[in-house]
Write an enzyme that holds these catalytic residues in place. Structure first.
Site, mmCIF file in Angstrom:
data_model
loop_
_atom_site.group_PDB
_atom_site.id
_atom_site.type_symbol
_atom_site.label_atom_id
_atom_site.label_comp_id
_atom_site.label_asym_id
_atom_site.label_seq_id
_atom_site.Cartn_x
_atom_site.Cartn_y
_atom_site.Cartn_z
ATOM 1 N N GLU A 63 1.567 -0.362 -4.946
ATOM 2 C CA GLU A 63 0.776 0.972 -4.999
ATOM 3 C C GLU A 63 1.408 2.286 -5.248
ATOM 4 O OE1 GLU A 63 -1.522 2.824 -2.561
ATOM 5 O OE2 GLU A 63 -3.376 2.979 -3.673
ATOM 6 N N ASP A 81 0.691 -1.104 -0.160
ATOM 7 C CA ASP A 81 -0.019 0.191 -0.045
ATOM 8 C C ASP A 81 0.846 1.359 0.129
ATOM 9 O OD1 ASP A 81 -2.814 1.118 0.472
ATOM 10 O OD2 ASP A 81 -1.761 1.972 2.195
#
Ligand code: NOJ
Length: 561
Positions: free
Chosen positions: A285, A217
């Site tokens: 990401e 993330d």
């Protein structure tokens, strides 16, 4: 005629990541088994056969760890456990066992940039300026006081969800802490080697439980300007229209080069001897600059070992739905990958839990041709739950809004709830998602017709299209790891490319009409039979003519002769 573009690794497949179809599960919205209105791990286990039916070989599960849910699981209070509302560690182990039985690999979601403010590390860190955890987060003194005597933060950085200041005053420590996301998500201090070691231990915990890798993330935020300089102003920002966060250019609050050193340390964990029983992989990401995406993607491949890591490719979310844009992008991206190293794996996502759904962005006919594009691209491709049945963004009445990001959107006040509504399994109550009186987010109005049961009965449904494409991808060498050649089609509305491999395997061609008008063109290659059209009304038959006419937004996959 082919352009001189190809990926020369058809003879050296990378193993499962190459050609993978990864299905993203947002666990709160997938399947509820205990009637509390929130999806859970046993629900995922129960639904694995559906995922398998799509030809997927991997699942990525968004966070299911103990969390106060300030950002629905991306605020992690304990990295090595399961939130009781979503299940137990034993449920996770059972899920792993069943995933293996269904030939599915598992990515968990790793959130290294921040924890919850309820995490034990943060509670300790808050307690004083000189305890073992005091330097685990990004703390800073006030730079003075405003006219009312309130402490002033060190710079103009903003929280990506609300768009307000990214600094929060801790009366306990009498210092500010940084939260690049929600106020309840304090940023970890990645320049502290103890923090890095702690996150690597989290990786080891899940790898030991057998996970095949991670979706990582928000990686750009792990490294920021060491002197905390202000972000520049974004000159294109339109107040009242754009997300508040977009007022700044974020050139100092994220994306400093140290990010690649940190990611390399993480990639090295995947290569540790005890995890070599099977290939492990991570996908990170990071949304690149919209106007200059290619260098950002290539920087990543050049900096972190491509044998175990790839950055998400988000062009399917950000690039305009125009043939010319896609031609240009596919040519430049895949030739850059080829020139750099045959080890690089593209990693395309056309949807996720942070973005409007593809059927809402493009409309139904183009969403079907996007299915053909996504599932015939090289590398890993990611499918967001529900996109396979054509789920759309669901309007959320104000009183049901959950997402903190809704506050940062001055125009629509929508946040990301519309794309996170419960999976539509059947025409039963709550779409077969839950027995609860009220699921955590509303069910879409169209659930009686758009659901897995109904679409399974209909050979022309988008679900049937996804199943055919996913299974074709899984079983054809050229689609799994063949070369990509972009064709020079003399029609500006049509993208055409081939997927070919050496030897005896079947080769394929894809043609996509990006326009709302009929498109006529010569394919420029010898075609064999039609595999599938995206359009149930297609006039094309198995034997394709020399000049092809595609209906508005129609896409086709066919064999090469
Ligand atoms: C990206 C995640 O996908 C998003 O849902 C989350 O809010 C932020 N990172 C913060 O973790």
């Amino acid at each position: 005629m082919h352009t001189s573009l190809s990926q020369h690794h058809s003879n050296a497949p990378h193993g499962w990541p190459e050609g993978a179809l990864v299905y993203q599960v947002y666990p709160r919205s997938f399947q509820d088994t205990n009637g509390d209105g929130v999806g859970d791990l046993p629900g995922i286990t129960q639904r694995l056969p559906h995922i398998r039916s799509l030809g997927a070989n991997t699942i990525w599960i968004s966070p299911f760890y103990p969390s106060p849910m300030a950002d629905f699981g991306y605020d992690v209070a304990d990295y090595c456990d399961v939130d009781p509302r979503l299940g137990t560690l034993d449920d996770f182990k059972e899920l792993m066992k069943e995933a293996e039985a269904n030939k599915l690999r598992v990515f968990t979601d790793l959130v290294p940039n921040h924890t919850s403010d309820e995490h034990a590390w943060f509670k300790q860190s808050c307690a004083s300026r000189d305890n073992p955890y005091s330097d685990w987060y990004v703390w800073c003194d006030a730079v003075g006081n405003d006219s009312s005597g309130n402490p002033l933060p060190p710079n103009n950085w903003r929280d990506a969800l609300s768009g307000d200041s990214a600094w929060e005053w801790s009366p306990q420590r009498e210092q500010f802490y940084l939260h690049s996301f929600n106020v309840h998500q304090p940023d970890l201090n990645w320049s502290n080697p103890q923090v890095r070691e702690a996150i690597k231990d989290v990786m080891r915990f899940w790898l030991t439980l057998g996970v095949d890798g991670f979706r990582v993330d928000a990686v750009y935020w792990m490294a920021k300007h060491p002197l905390l300089h202000d972000d520049s102003i974004n000159q294109e920002y339109v107040e009242g229209e754009d997300l508040k966060y977009e007022a700044l250019a974020h050139d100092n609050s994220r994306g400093w080069p140290a990010v690649y050193a940190y990611l390399t340390e993480m990639a090295d964990v995947l290569k540790e001897p005890q995890f070599q029983d099977k290939p492990r992989f991570m996908v990170t990401e990071a949304y690149p600059d919209r106007h200059n995406a290619l260098p950002a993607y290539m920087n990543f491949y050049a900096s972190v070992d491509p044998a175990v890591a790839a950055p998400f490719n988000f062009e399917g979310l950000t690039l305009a739905w125009h043939a010319a844009e896609w031609r240009k992008f596919l040519k430049s991206f895949h030739s850059a990958l080829e020139q750099f190293s045959a080890r690089c794996i593209a990693s395309y996502a056309f949807g996720n839990h942070d973005q409007p759904r593809i059927a809402s962005r493009l409309g139904e006919p183009a969403a079907r041709s996007a299915a053909i594009l996504l599932l015939t691209l090289p590398g890993m491709v990611f499918l967001y739950y529900g996109d396979e049945i054509g789920m759309k963004d669901v309007p959320i009445p104000t009183e049901f809004i959950q997402d903190p990001a809704a506050n940062g959107d001055p125009k629509h006040h929508l946040g990301r709830d519309p794309e996170r509504t419960p999976m539509q399994w059947s025409a039963e109550r709550n779409a077969g998602f839950s027995d609860a009186k009220q699921p955590w987010l509303p069910i879409a109005d169209d659930y009686q017709t758009h659901n897995v049961d109904a679409e399974s009965q209909d050979g022309r449904s988008i679900l049937s299209l996804y199943r055919l494409l996913g299974n074709k991808r899984a079983s054809e060498a050229s689609l799994l790891h063949g070369d990509l050649h972009v064709l020079d089609i003399e029609n500006d509305e049509v993208l055409g490319y081939t997927r070919t491999s050496d030897g005896t395997a079947s080769d394929f061609a894809v043609f996509i009409n990006f326009s709302a008008e009929v498109a006529v063109f010569e394919p420029t290659v010898q075609l064999g039979k039609l595999v599938v059209s995206s359009d149930p009304q297609s006039e094309l038959t198995a034997v394709l003519p020399d000049v092809i006419t595609l209906r508005p937004h129609e896409a086709v996959l066919c064999y090469l002769a």
